[in-house]
Design an enzyme around this catalytic site. Structure first.
Site, mmCIF file in Angstrom:
data_model
loop_
_atom_site.group_PDB
_atom_site.id
_atom_site.type_symbol
_atom_site.label_atom_id
_atom_site.label_comp_id
_atom_site.label_asym_id
_atom_site.label_seq_id
_atom_site.Cartn_x
_atom_site.Cartn_y
_atom_site.Cartn_z
ATOM 1 N N TYR A 43 -28.427 6.345 3.979
ATOM 2 C CA TYR A 43 -27.260 6.724 4.781
ATOM 3 C C TYR A 43 -26.664 8.035 4.256
ATOM 4 O O TYR A 43 -26.373 8.963 5.007
ATOM 5 C CB TYR A 43 -26.226 5.597 4.726
ATOM 6 C CG TYR A 43 -24.928 5.913 5.434
ATOM 7 C CD1 TYR A 43 -24.817 5.751 6.813
ATOM 8 C CD2 TYR A 43 -23.808 6.366 4.734
ATOM 9 C CE1 TYR A 43 -23.632 6.033 7.471
ATOM 10 C CE2 TYR A 43 -22.621 6.658 5.377
ATOM 11 C CZ TYR A 43 -22.533 6.482 6.756
ATOM 12 O OH TYR A 43 -21.358 6.775 7.407
ATOM 13 N N ASP A 44 -26.516 8.103 2.921
ATOM 14 C CA ASP A 44 -25.979 9.324 2.313
ATOM 15 C C ASP A 44 -26.863 10.520 2.640
ATOM 16 O O ASP A 44 -26.373 11.633 2.865
ATOM 17 C CB ASP A 44 -25.855 9.161 0.793
ATOM 18 C CG ASP A 44 -24.743 8.177 0.431
ATOM 19 O OD1 ASP A 44 -24.711 7.705 -0.720
ATOM 20 O OD2 ASP A 44 -23.907 7.887 1.313
ATOM 21 N N LEU A 90 10.718 -7.221 -3.258
ATOM 22 C CA LEU A 90 11.948 -7.418 -4.018
ATOM 23 C C LEU A 90 13.100 -7.650 -3.057
ATOM 24 O O LEU A 90 13.129 -7.094 -1.966
ATOM 25 C CB LEU A 90 12.261 -6.152 -4.830
ATOM 26 C CG LEU A 90 11.305 -5.789 -5.956
ATOM 27 C CD1 LEU A 90 11.610 -4.392 -6.468
ATOM 28 C CD2 LEU A 90 11.421 -6.800 -7.078
ATOM 29 N N LYS A 124 13.213 3.301 -8.230
ATOM 30 C CA LYS A 124 12.339 2.674 -7.240
ATOM 31 C C LYS A 124 11.661 3.760 -6.427
ATOM 32 O O LYS A 124 12.288 4.438 -5.625
ATOM 33 C CB LYS A 124 13.136 1.748 -6.329
ATOM 34 C CG LYS A 124 12.272 0.985 -5.336
ATOM 35 C CD LYS A 124 13.063 -0.116 -4.670
ATOM 36 C CE LYS A 124 12.181 -1.037 -3.849
ATOM 37 N NZ LYS A 124 11.469 -0.373 -2.769
ATOM 38 N N ASP A 126 9.299 5.539 -3.737
ATOM 39 C CA ASP A 126 8.910 5.264 -2.361
ATOM 40 C C ASP A 126 7.450 5.680 -2.184
ATOM 41 O O ASP A 126 7.158 6.797 -1.778
ATOM 42 C CB ASP A 126 9.824 6.070 -1.441
ATOM 43 C CG ASP A 126 10.019 5.379 -0.115
ATOM 44 O OD1 ASP A 126 9.507 4.250 0.028
ATOM 45 O OD2 ASP A 126 10.664 5.964 0.749
#
Ligand code: IVH
Length: 697
Positions: A43-44, A90, A124, A126
């Site tokens: 495939y490669d 949380l 925290k 994001d």
């Protein structure tokens, strides 16, 4: 095979067309049917040949070339990865009072009266959380959070991230799972978008999306070009505990070469946490990455273990979010939005206003009582606020427009289908009674059906569903599975093309196999959110069983009904809602029609609680000295017992604390087995020693 440089242009074009079709076929065989026909190396080689010819003849690169398939991966593109310990979320708090509430709950649970447990505060981030498994110190698996239980295996992609060590220096436990957040800095995000823009590629909405899109690439070589960063902050499964405190754990992570957020701090008590919160809030704007609050964790890992989890969140940690951002604007109109269960929600249409960086033109007014409470009317100037991902809301009126003769009045009919809109006594929500005859309800149900926690069909978002529904292409969930038959027509649509239409067909095909919990959630039954859908799936395990039991439960007083209501976390109100849904023949027909098109995967049965408390009914009475009542209850439940308040013949065990009174007598009368606190500790495997100073009599 000729080398690319000796191909004529015509030969090259022919071969590229052949390669595009061939590689697409192998992609389907691999991802959709899990039945590759060639080896990875073969495939490669096909892809390499394609790339070499394209490099020689750049003008011949096809729209559907395999080399251009760089968008987000189809839903089926990654292998599943099951988390040994679920990756949870949380709970949030927004002010000092709510934060104190968190500390108090933890203290009460642990039975600590005075001093607060020491904490660690961490910004925290994001980004998106990942789980990294190291076996004998080598990174062997990286997985996204997914639905918390099952994520996607992104090992190859994560190996390209420089901040994530491929190996841990000794000493390290034989087996350890490390968790943290992959994110993109603000500067890297802007630079990436500039590159995307220059290349005419899609722009990312924010650093979080850019990080997620970059990680979830089918081709790790693309991830390798993306500037991803990582902060480590938690531990999953481990063959041994490498530290006694969270702080000690962060030190270990640092020693192993992970980046730990340098702002993290040990905090002796809640007052120190409040100071830290203010400090981080002040530093926020100047930080090189986005944060939306501070996570506070109880430092002592032994206390964390005792506190455990409730629902999807730990009792030992909380996210203290920064305050919502507010702005003032004028209400131009009050619209009514019809939800998927017919709920009518009033929305304020606003003069567009910038609220903390996001342009807001609509905000929820929740319900008619809220409108009355705020006293809001069209033309008034109001305060709107935005917090996190939740939709903006109107929180106050600051200036009133000249008052007309009448206040806003709730509609008596659905604004979309004109059916009666009824507000049952004692409820705050008015509902359209149109059911499936209401276009708006149908449309919202379809949107829910393809949403993230449900069928999550890549390429079929809210906007597309609204279009397809408006044109009559999709009027029921089952119609979605007929869309691949219209692939050519879809390809002709504006904004589509052969490639995106084909990707949609693939994404739909990939979802014909679906876990039972997602299927149940997708039905959009009132009160059946993701959590309840999971409880149901675990309890009934197979679709066939669930389907039979739900129909049986439609009968009040049936065994199936009481079995349903007795599922921990379900209860009678939810049982009633399900029973009402299955009492409707058209709902049953819709469920069956859909199920006939799908392979619904069985859910794993809940881990069978073994040991002498499994399935037993336990009552606590009197004062326990080594653990609080909530801790005792949580412990009993974790061992498979049900805890009730009063002693009856059905009670299996009464645990007698100090000063046990009438319940102890009742147990003796009925001949119910009793246990002292020491015996209780032995039954639960904690060992019987009660420190003498704790034993009051
Ligand atoms: S601890 C069981 N620490 O916030 C608790 N989470 O809302 C596991 N997050 O899924 C999470 N920074 O993606 C933890 N310092 C931090 C974090 C953090 C960001 C994210 C994480 C988690 C989400 C929960």
């Amino acid at each position: 095979m000729k080398p690319p440089e000796s191909l004529t242009e015509a030969e090259a074009a022919g071969e590229l067309a052949h390669l595009a079709a061939e590689i697409a076929r192998h992609d389907r065989a691999y991802h959709e049917h899990d039945a590759p026909e060639i080896t990875d190396a073969e495939y490669d080689a096909l892809r390499a040949r394609n790339a070499a010819i394209e490099a020689r003849f750049p003008a011949l690169v096809r729209e559907d070339s395999p080399s251009r398939r760089v968008g987000a991966a189809p839903a089926s593109g990654f292998a599943k990865a099951t988390h040994g310990v679920p990756m949870l979320s949380l709970d949030n708090v927004f002010d000092a009072a709510e934060f104190t509430g968190f500390i108090d709950r933890a203290r009460r649970f642990l039975g600590i009266a005075d001093d607060t447990p020491a904490l660690v505060g961490e910004p925290k981030i994001d980004g998106l959380s990942v789980s990294l498994t190291y076996d004998s110190g080598r990174l062997v698996r990286a997985a996204t959070r997914g639905d918390g239980s099952i994520g996607e295996d992104v090992t190859a992609n994560v190996r390209t991230i420089a901040a994530i060590p491929a190996a841990l220096p000794a000493p390290h436990p034989a087996q350890i799972e490390i968790r943290g957040e992959i994110f993109m800095t603000k500067a890297d995000f802007l630079a990436l978008n500039a590159t995307q823009d220059a290349a005419g590629d899609k722009l990312f909405a924010n650093p979080r999306n850019a990080a997620a899109g970059s990680l979830r690439q089918l081709d790790p070589a693309i991830t390798a070009t993306r500037p991803l960063s990582f902060f480590a902050y938690a531990m999953g499964q481990a063959s041994e505990r490498p530290a006694a405190t969270h702080w000690g754990w962060l030190q270990r992570l640092h020693a192993w070469g992970f980046v730990v957020n340098p702002l993290s701090r040990q905090l002796p008590d809640a007052a120190a946490a409040a100071d830290f919160q203010a400090e981080v809030a002040a530093a926020r704007a100047a930080l090189p990455y986005d944060i939306d609050g501070v996570v506070y964790k109880i430092d002592d890992l032994a206390l964390q273990a005792r506190l455990g989890f409730v629902g999807r969140a730990p009792r030992w940690a909380v996210a203290w979010k920064f305050p919502a951002e507010q702005a003032t604007t004028v209400v131009d109109a009050i619209d009514i939005q019809v939800g998927r269960t017919g709920a009518l929600t009033p929305l304020a249409r606003l003069r567009p206003v910038n609220v903390g960086g996001v342009l807001v033109s609509r905000a929820t007014l929740h319900n008619e009582d809220e409108i009355a409470r705020l006293g809001v009317r069209v033309g008034d100037t109001v305060v709107v606020q935005r917090a996190g991902d939740v939709i903006p809301q109107v929180v106050a009126v600051v200036a009133t427009a000249p008052r007309g003769p009448v206040a806003w009045r709730p509609a008596e009919r659905c604004p979309v289908c004109d059916s009666l809109a009824i507000r049952p006594p004692g409820e705050v929500v008015r509902r359209c009674t149109g059911g499936l005859t209401c276009r708006a309800q149908v449309e919202e149900r379809l949107i829910h059906f393809v949403s993230r926690g449900a069928f999550d069909i890549e390429g079929l978002g809210e906007k597309t569903i609204r279009e397809f529904h408006a044109e009559g292409l999709v009027t029921s969930p089952a119609d979605i599975f007929a869309l691949p038959a219209h692939e050519d027509a879809i390809a002709q649509r504006e904004g589509w093309g052969a490639l995106s239409a084909r990707n949609l067909s693939r994404a739909i095909a990939a979802r014909r196999t679906i876990p039972l919990a997602r299927f149940i959630y997708a039905l959009g039954i009132r009160r059946i959110g993701e959590q309840n859908a999971r409880l149901l799936a675990r309890h009934y395990t197979s679709f066939a069983n669930w389907r039979t039991q739900m129909e049986a439960a439609a009968m009040v007083g049936s065994e199936a009904r009481s079995d349903l209501g007795n599922i921990l976390g379900i209860g009678s109100a939810i049982a009633e809602e399900l029973a009402a849904f299955f009492a409707e023949p058209h709902n049953r027909d819709a469920v069956d029609a859909l199920a006939a098109l799908l392979t619904i995967q069985d859910a794993a049965a809940p881990p069978q609680a073994r040991g002498e408390l499994a399935g037993k009914i336990v009552v606590f009475t009197g004062t326990l000295t080594t653990m609080s009542r909530p801790e005792a209850k949580a412990l009993a439940e974790s061992l498979g017992a049900r805890v009730t308040d009063s002693v009856s013949k059905k009670t299996d065990l009464v645990v007698l604390g100090a000063d046990a009174g009438s319940k102890a007598r009742k147990a003796a009368e009925l001949g119910v087995r009793t246990a002292t606190e020491g015996q209780w500790r032995e039954i639960t495997g904690l060992g019987s020693d009660i420190r003498p100073e704790d034993t009051r009599s």
